[in-house]
Design an enzyme around this catalytic site. Structure first.
Site, PDB file in Angstrom:
ATOM      1  N   GLN A 112       0.820  -1.218   0.000  1.00 14.80           N
ATOM      2  CA  GLN A 112       0.000   0.000   0.000  1.00 14.80           C
ATOM      3  C   GLN A 112       0.855   1.269   0.000  1.00 14.80           C
ATOM      4  O   GLN A 112       0.506   2.248  -0.654  1.00 14.80           O
ATOM      5  CB  GLN A 112      -0.927  -0.033   1.215  1.00 14.80           C
ATOM      6  CG  GLN A 112      -1.994  -1.092   1.050  1.00 14.80           C
ATOM      7  CD  GLN A 112      -2.383  -1.727   2.372  1.00 14.80           C
ATOM      8  OE1 GLN A 112      -1.543  -2.222   3.120  1.00 14.80           O
ATOM      9  NE2 GLN A 112      -3.654  -1.693   2.683  1.00 14.80           N
ATOM     10  N   ASN A 291     -13.525  -1.343   3.391  1.00  9.19           N
ATOM     11  CA  ASN A 291     -14.629  -1.774   2.527  1.00  9.19           C
ATOM     12  C   ASN A 291     -15.603  -2.636   3.332  1.00  9.19           C
ATOM     13  O   ASN A 291     -15.447  -2.792   4.548  1.00  9.19           O
ATOM     14  CB  ASN A 291     -14.086  -2.499   1.282  1.00  9.19           C
ATOM     15  CG  ASN A 291     -13.433  -3.843   1.635  1.00  9.19           C
ATOM     16  OD1 ASN A 291     -13.636  -4.384   2.715  1.00  9.19           O
ATOM     17  ND2 ASN A 291     -12.644  -4.374   0.720  1.00  9.19           N
ATOM     18  N   GLU A 294     -14.166  -5.708   5.248  1.00  9.33           N
ATOM     19  CA  GLU A 294     -13.349  -5.286   6.386  1.00  9.33           C
ATOM     20  C   GLU A 294     -14.217  -4.750   7.526  1.00  9.33           C
ATOM     21  O   GLU A 294     -13.980  -5.063   8.709  1.00  9.33           O
ATOM     22  CB  GLU A 294     -12.330  -4.242   5.912  1.00  9.33           C
ATOM     23  CG  GLU A 294     -11.286  -4.872   4.993  1.00  9.33           C
ATOM     24  CD  GLU A 294     -10.715  -3.952   3.928  1.00  9.33           C
ATOM     25  OE1 GLU A 294      -9.995  -4.473   3.046  1.00  9.33           O
ATOM     26  OE2 GLU A 294     -10.983  -2.737   3.929  1.00  9.33           O
ATOM     27  N   THR A 342     -17.520   0.972  -1.183  1.00 10.53           N
ATOM     28  CA  THR A 342     -18.006  -0.264  -1.776  1.00 10.53           C
ATOM     29  C   THR A 342     -18.283   0.015  -3.248  1.00 10.53           C
ATOM     30  O   THR A 342     -18.183   1.158  -3.702  1.00 10.53           O
ATOM     31  CB  THR A 342     -19.281  -0.767  -1.054  1.00 10.53           C
ATOM     32  OG1 THR A 342     -19.644  -2.041  -1.603  1.00 10.53           O
ATOM     33  CG2 THR A 342     -20.457   0.189  -1.247  1.00 10.53           C
ATOM     34  N   ASP A 439      -6.722   1.509  -2.378  1.00  9.52           N
ATOM     35  CA  ASP A 439      -5.717   2.440  -1.840  1.00  9.52           C
ATOM     36  C   ASP A 439      -5.848   3.810  -2.498  1.00  9.52           C
ATOM     37  O   ASP A 439      -5.646   4.846  -1.848  1.00  9.52           O
ATOM     38  CB  ASP A 439      -4.295   1.906  -2.087  1.00  9.52           C
ATOM     39  CG  ASP A 439      -4.108   0.531  -1.480  1.00  9.52           C
ATOM     40  OD1 ASP A 439      -4.785   0.221  -0.494  1.00  9.52           O
ATOM     41  OD2 ASP A 439      -3.272  -0.239  -2.009  1.00  9.52           O
TER      42      ASP A 439
HETATM   43  P1  ADP Z   1      -8.599  -3.643  -3.477  1.00 13.90           P
HETATM   44  O1  ADP Z   1      -8.064  -4.273  -2.243  1.00 13.90           O
HETATM   45  O2  ADP Z   1      -8.561  -4.533  -4.679  1.00 13.90           O
HETATM   46  O3  ADP Z   1      -8.073  -2.302  -3.744  1.00 13.90           O
HETATM   47  P2  ADP Z   1     -11.060  -2.746  -2.255  1.00 13.90           P
HETATM   48  O4  ADP Z   1     -12.245  -3.564  -1.917  1.00 13.90           O
HETATM   49  O5  ADP Z   1     -10.337  -2.084  -1.144  1.00 13.90           O
HETATM   50  O6  ADP Z   1     -10.143  -3.611  -3.176  1.00 13.90           O
HETATM   51  O7  ADP Z   1     -11.505  -1.587  -3.275  1.00 13.90           O
HETATM   52  C1  ADP Z   1     -12.271  -1.869  -4.357  1.00 13.90           C
HETATM   53  C2  ADP Z   1     -13.154  -0.644  -4.620  1.00 13.90           C
HETATM   54  O8  ADP Z   1     -12.883  -0.184  -5.928  1.00 13.90           O
HETATM   55  C3  ADP Z   1     -14.630  -0.927  -4.579  1.00 13.90           C
HETATM   56  O9  ADP Z   1     -15.128  -0.696  -3.288  1.00 13.90           O
HETATM   57  C4  ADP Z   1     -15.201   0.053  -5.595  1.00 13.90           C
HETATM   58  O10 ADP Z   1     -15.604   1.239  -4.925  1.00 13.90           O
HETATM   59  C5  ADP Z   1     -14.028   0.393  -6.500  1.00 13.90           C
HETATM   60  N1  ADP Z   1     -14.162  -0.168  -7.850  1.00 13.90           N
HETATM   61  C6  ADP Z   1     -14.053  -1.464  -8.188  1.00 13.90           C
HETATM   62  N2  ADP Z   1     -14.249  -1.633  -9.527  1.00 13.90           N
HETATM   63  C7  ADP Z   1     -14.476  -0.399 -10.043  1.00 13.90           C
HETATM   64  C8  ADP Z   1     -14.752   0.099 -11.356  1.00 13.90           C
HETATM   65  N3  ADP Z   1     -14.828  -0.713 -12.409  1.00 13.90           N
HETATM   66  N4  ADP Z   1     -14.953   1.441 -11.521  1.00 13.90           N
HETATM   67  C9  ADP Z   1     -14.871   2.271 -10.453  1.00 13.90           C
HETATM   68  N5  ADP Z   1     -14.622   1.854  -9.182  1.00 13.90           N
HETATM   69  C10 ADP Z   1     -14.422   0.532  -8.971  1.00 13.90           C
END
Ligand code: ADP
Length: 453
Positions: A112, A291, A294, A342, A439
């Site tokens: 991160q 999220n 978590e 989310t 992140d």
């Molecule tokens: P990671 O650990 O993979 O970064 P997280 O769950 O912390 O995953 O973050 C993923 C977040 O990214 C989701 O909560 C959503 O808000 C955002 N996200 C996922 N896919 C897209 C997308 N196609 N377009 C915009 N935002 C997205």
């Protein structure tokens, strides 16, 4: 104002003020991600060379850690068979050597801190001081140009240099990521969905190793920071968490004494004792980002099983359950800001008020959409290219529920003395990349808030 107008005005104001923020301290996890796209024939050949007897057992049950090549290949097969992600520590040197020989298709910044340093320093041009457990040449090369610094101590004197200028050839902390697409076939297995197995050849990040410069000169390092973000605690276990926790709390005390707001980027923490201990120190942070998985995992250990279940029951996630959980967490810990994200929307609960909280969420949503759309965002000006991504339709029902339950207007409501801020997000239908998007969201919103305030 329409959401599009709010988006546009939030972006313009954050961009104009990013230069005024000052230094951001990022600690503790940075590593190298080495991505290998699996080839079915190659994998079968490798399994046959090692011997199916040595491998196939682990396709049924993952080992606790990887101690030989058979376990490595078996664990990869486990991920393929179940379509599930898994990450294991690779202990044996000979297996690490095997992975290195097998090679990679692509190297990426991992951890991160590394990801946020490249975004905040390399894209937003805000000065960052990063904790990089091991600065190898390979690791240093993954940092973007820009105001990104690592502390270097020589003869007891501290200097800040770009990682590429650090020039001490330390060890590589490599996370080998074996990726496969949906439908990937090997032996009788077929992947039900795309996913990856990660083998971590890394003795530093999993234990949250803290560099001597950060132990011996932390007051001075903290003196250069206006904000701080802490991450990387998710890999700790009940066996190894005490020592790094103690040092982190010392860092928090120094930062708090200097009025430096600190954000905790909460990632899924398997060990319940570590998770509980994080909740116990959360009050010393200004802010936390998480999220739904978590947040549910926190509710679990706080004895709120019902809320935990509700958080994972619906799609989109029930915003009333989220708000209830955030209120419980705020009341229990006194953390001043909770940022929930989310798919489709973000919420922030703060013990202070103002439109800037919501506007920072909108800026973050634009940055996330830009990342999903472009893969690599090169400059702050590229973020604006996501303006044409439409605001998620499904967020409308979420907004209506918040309006009905809490009288929310323009994404803002008052609840029990707290402010609840809401942002419907822009969702990219065919994303180029979503690696590290969480992140991007959390750090952009946290930093954006201070740019606006
Ligand atoms: P990671 O650990 O993979 O970064 P997280 O769950 O912390 O995953 O973050 C993923 C977040 O990214 C989701 O909560 C959503 O808000 C955002 N996200 C996922 N896919 C897209 C997308 N196609 N377009 C915009 N935002 C997205």
């Amino acid at each position: 104002m329409s959401w599009d107008a709010l988006y546009s005005s939030a972006f313009d104001r954050v961009r104009k003020n990013l230069g005024k923020i000052g230094g951001i301290l990022l600690a503790y996890n940075t590593n190298i991600d080495a991505i290998k796209y699996l080839d079915g024939n190659d994998l079968e050949r490798r399994v046959e060379t090692v011997g199916e007897d040595e491998v196939l057992h682990y396709a049924g049950e993952l080992p606790r850690m990887v101690e030989n090549v058979g376990q490595l290949l078996g664990s990869i097969l486990w991920s393929i068979k179940h379509g599930k992600a898994a990450e294991l520590f690779v202990e044996s040197c000979s297996t690490r050597f095997y992975m290195r020989e097998w090679g990679w298709d692509e190297l990426r910044m991992g951890g991160q801190v590394g990801i946020m340093a490249n975004l905040l320093g390399g894209v937003y041009n805000v000065p960052v001081i990063a904790h990089v457990p091991q600065v190898s040449r390979l690791q240093a090369g993954l940092f973007k140009d820009g105001p990104i610094y690592v502390p270097k101590a020589e003869n007891g004197k501290l200097e800040l240099v770009h990682p590429k200028e650090f020039q001490a050839d330390e060890e590589n902390c490599i996370h080998y990521i074996y990726e496969f697409p949906r439908g990937f076939r090997v032996f009788d297995f077929e992947a039900p969905r795309e996913n990856r197995f990660i083998g971590a050849a890394d003795d530093y990040n999993p234990n949250v190793y803290i560099r001597p410069e950060f132990r011996e000169h932390f007051e001075e390092i903290a003196g250069r920071a206006r904000l701080a973000i802490i991450s990387g605690l998710q890999t700790l276990t009940r066996k190894n968490y005490r020592e790094p926790f103690e040092e982190m709390v010392r860092h928090l005390e120094i930062l708090n004494a200097r009025d430096v707001p600190v954000h905790l980027e909460f990632a899924f923490t398997q060990d319940e004792i570590v998770r509980r201990s994080l909740i116990d120190v959360l009050g010393q942070f200004h802010s936390v980002g998480l999220n739904e998985v978590e947040l549910a995992s926190i509710m679990e250990v706080m004895g709120e099983k019902g809320l935990a279940e509700k958080l994972l029951a619906d799609d989109p996630v029930d915003p009333i359950a989220v708000t209830g959980a955030m209120l419980r967490l705020a009341e229990r810990t006194s953390v001043r800001r909770i940022h929930f994200h989310t798919y489709g929307y973000y919420l922030a609960l703060t013990d202070y008020k103002g439109d800037f909280v919501r506007d920072a969420l909108l800026f973050a949503a634009l940055a996330a959409a830009a990342k999903a759309k472009l893969g690599d965002v090169r400059s702050i000006d590229a973020v604006v290219k996501a303006m044409d991504v439409p605001v998620n339709e499904r967020a409308k029902t979420v907004e209506e529920r918040l309006a009905g339950e809490y009288g929310m207007k323009n994404g803002i409501a008052d609840i029990n003395g707290y402010q609840l801020s809401f942002a419907p997000t822009k969702v990219v239908t065919r994303p180029k990349s979503t690696v590290g998007i969480g992140d991007t969201i959390s750090s952009s919103a946290f930093v954006g808030e201070f740019a606006l305030h």
